[in-house]
Design a protein around this motif. Sequence first.
Motif, short mmCIF file in Angstrom:
data_model
loop_
_atom_site.label_atom_id
_atom_site.label_comp_id
_atom_site.label_asym_id
_atom_site.label_seq_id
_atom_site.Cartn_x
_atom_site.Cartn_y
_atom_site.Cartn_z
N LEU A 1 -6.13 -6.85 -3.84
CA LEU A 1 -7.09 -6.80 -2.97
C LEU A 1 -7.78 -8.20 -2.88
O LEU A 1 -7.48 -8.92 -3.66
N THR A 2 -8.30 -8.47 -1.71
CA THR A 2 -8.88 -9.64 -1.38
C THR A 2 -9.77 -9.81 -0.33
O THR A 2 -10.12 -8.60 0.40
N SER A 3 -10.69 -10.73 -0.20
CA SER A 3 -11.42 -10.94 0.95
C SER A 3 -10.58 -11.51 2.28
O SER A 3 -9.67 -12.18 2.02
N ALA A 4 -11.06 -11.30 3.42
CA ALA A 4 -10.31 -11.45 4.65
C ALA A 4 -11.02 -11.33 5.74
O ALA A 4 -11.98 -10.68 5.47
N ALA A 5 -10.49 -11.75 6.73
CA ALA A 5 -11.33 -11.63 8.25
C ALA A 5 -10.97 -10.37 8.82
O ALA A 5 -9.63 -9.97 8.74
N ASP A 6 -12.03 -9.69 9.36
CA ASP A 6 -11.86 -8.39 10.03
C ASP A 6 -10.85 -8.54 11.11
O ASP A 6 -9.82 -7.51 11.19
N GLY A 7 -10.68 -9.21 12.02
CA GLY A 7 -9.96 -9.48 13.10
C GLY A 7 -8.47 -9.45 12.39
O GLY A 7 -7.52 -8.95 13.00
N ARG A 8 -8.23 -10.33 11.53
CA ARG A 8 -6.78 -10.40 10.95
C ARG A 8 -6.39 -9.01 10.44
O ARG A 8 -5.13 -8.54 10.60
N ALA A 9 -7.33 -8.55 9.51
CA ALA A 9 -7.03 -7.09 9.01
C ALA A 9 -6.68 -5.94 10.10
O ALA A 9 -5.92 -5.26 10.20
N LEU A 10 -7.63 -5.99 11.06
CA LEU A 10 -7.49 -5.04 12.27
C LEU A 10 -6.13 -5.35 13.04
O LEU A 10 -5.52 -4.30 13.18
N THR A 11 -5.71 -6.51 13.22
CA THR A 11 -4.49 -6.63 13.83
C THR A 11 -3.19 -6.28 12.91
O THR A 11 -2.40 -5.34 13.47
N ALA A 12 -3.23 -6.22 11.53
CA ALA A 12 -2.24 -5.88 10.69
C ALA A 12 -2.28 -4.40 10.79
O ALA A 12 -1.23 -3.49 10.73
#
Length: 369
Positions: free
Chosen positions: A239-250
């Motif tokens: 688990l981590t903090s991350a940008a929503d756009g990067r997560a959405l792409t994945a």
Amino acid sequence: MSRRAVIQSSAALLSASFVAQVTAAFGQEKLAGSGQVVIFSYGGSFTDGIRRHVYEPFTKATGIKVVDVVADFAEPQVKAMHQAGRVDWDVAIISSPSYPELREAGVLRPIDYALWDDEALKGIPEPDRLESAVVAIRNATMLVYDERAFPKNGPKNWADFWNVKAFPGPRGLDGSVGWRPMLFALMADGVAHKDLWPLTDDKIDRALKKLDEIKQHITKWWTAGGEPIQLLINREYALTSAADGRALTAVQQGAPLRMVWDGATMGLTYWTVLEGGPNSENAQKFIAFVNRAGMAAAFTLATGYPGPNANQLNYLPAKLAPLISINPDNAAKTFSMSDADIAWNLAKRPDGKTNWDHVQERWLAWRTR
């Protein structure tokens, strides 16, 4: 993982027929024109996406050619052009903390909302339609976790991120910008969203004390936006903090990740029209065009980052709605800095440094001890 995946996975929606449908009304006299408009963007797959799915439809609908310019950040070039008295760009994307300074310096032209259609005006909240700027992107930094690590009852908030017994595994946080981990720590410690700012020294002390609890479990402090998602996929993070756009792409590519909106910190960037630009009239037409609901949907699908027009939900695939920040259920769980918060961050302290600088110095000192 790149934003290009969103473009590829959404190819059917972003087809010629879709573009024709959402741009059918754009050939109205008030948006038709000639010549060109010079627009800043971030390069890479971001620019590839908007060039194909926003710029090209704009040119087809209006007759105005788009010339794009690319840089990591617009603000240094915008300031330099203004100081030199020669402005070569028409449209720039700037960060919300930069907006007050640029507005006061006379760098920005008022947005011509008379060119906007009713669906755009009703879909974009008034706070996002400023005199000299309109929100371009709502980006979030959020908790993201690997569903393989937590197949049932995964973490739901930042308090769970700190709960290493219930949710064991390697963790990640942003190591470069200190205020976000501090806010996450305060939320984990029970501070309400409305009480997070300003980050006075007592709150910084409280946040760093809470971060002491989790520090040994942070296996890598990430510094580049693509790192946390790749490390999750590689199972180097649970688990981590991350940008929503990067997560959405994945997620759109099928990665087994879950996005947690509770406690996500929202950041804003703005579309602006530059004072003294060579094609200001065409710039205003572009701003009106890109904020139409159908084109807002195309922008979201092409880049992975949504603008504020909630009416774009009528054009987006139903499966995408739960994954983006403009979904009302998600938005209600997030935290954004107010104008007063930004003003506090930019205010000077007795030593001449800003509060923003002071927070960052406290963070870097904590990181190195």
